[in-house]
Design an enzyme around this catalytic site. Sequence first.
Site, PDB file in Angstrom:
ATOM      1  N   SER A 149       0.835  -1.204   0.000  1.00  0.00           N
ATOM      2  CA  SER A 149       0.000   0.000   0.000  1.00  0.00           C
ATOM      3  C   SER A 149       0.863   1.245   0.000  1.00  0.00           C
ATOM      4  O   SER A 149       1.976   1.256   0.549  1.00  0.00           O
ATOM      5  CB  SER A 149      -0.900   0.019   1.233  1.00  0.00           C
ATOM      6  OG  SER A 149      -1.611   1.253   1.327  1.00  0.00           O
ATOM      7  N   TYR A 162      -2.873  -1.185  10.297  1.00  0.00           N
ATOM      8  CA  TYR A 162      -2.902  -1.624   8.898  1.00  0.00           C
ATOM      9  C   TYR A 162      -1.619  -1.221   8.190  1.00  0.00           C
ATOM     10  O   TYR A 162      -0.994  -2.020   7.483  1.00  0.00           O
ATOM     11  CB  TYR A 162      -4.115  -1.019   8.198  1.00  0.00           C
ATOM     12  CG  TYR A 162      -4.138  -1.232   6.700  1.00  0.00           C
ATOM     13  CD1 TYR A 162      -4.604  -2.428   6.160  1.00  0.00           C
ATOM     14  CD2 TYR A 162      -3.700  -0.238   5.823  1.00  0.00           C
ATOM     15  CE1 TYR A 162      -4.625  -2.629   4.785  1.00  0.00           C
ATOM     16  CE2 TYR A 162      -3.719  -0.428   4.457  1.00  0.00           C
ATOM     17  CZ  TYR A 162      -4.182  -1.629   3.942  1.00  0.00           C
ATOM     18  OH  TYR A 162      -4.191  -1.812   2.578  1.00  0.00           O
TER      19      TYR A 162
END
Length: 256
Positions: A149, A162
């Site tokens: 990400s 996360y």
Amino acid sequence: MNRKRLEGRIAIVTGASRGIGKGIALRLAAEGALVAVHYGTRRDAAEDTISAIEEAGGSAFVVGAELDSLSGVDRLLQILDEELIRRTGSNQFDILVNNAGIGTSSSFIETSEEDFDRLFSVNVKAPFFLVQQSLGRLRDGGRIINISSGVTRIAYPHIMTYNLTKGALNTFTLHLAQLLGPRGITVNAVMPGIVDTDVNASWLHTPDGHKHAVEMSALGRVGEPSDIADIVAFTASPDGRWVTGQMLDATGGSHL
């Protein structure tokens, strides 16, 4: 007629029932790969992915297993072995895309030990042991692509846990590339930014949310699953043979 770049290859895409994973599965199948479409709980969505692949002339099959424990990894590989041996006479494959993952809406202060452990189990532990247990199945010259990400280079502290899992995935990518290089296996991470999927729909499909996402990108638009899938297809193909150990930014130039 040009030969498809992945003709004769077998690809495993985890979390391929929707969103980015579905886009990747469709793209690899379009390049000629036989694709194992993994799902955790939504078999109906995985079947939709299979139908879309087959309607476009590709080949695929479903593999169901929840990747929140080692038993889930074992289950995935057991089903995969059975299906590949039935179809090809061997359990060998060429491409592994670690896409399955979960997010969180909990802030740093709100994150519980249970939330923390589940995020790391699905986002880090599952890819780690899936690769570990697949090394005898993955052919020399193969490809591993981890879906990371853009939050690993952009600060978003409100989803810190996360973000940490994706940072771990980047480190995993770097070390795997060195470890598996002698076998001709390339390992790369692709780092999406904001992508128009159902996971983001609740806020992205509002006027303010969409405007904010567009303004973040140097290219002035929101990412699509196909934007990420095309990059994965490149790294999975022979064209990507000299790229390994890289974190490929796929955010559309967010926060430059």
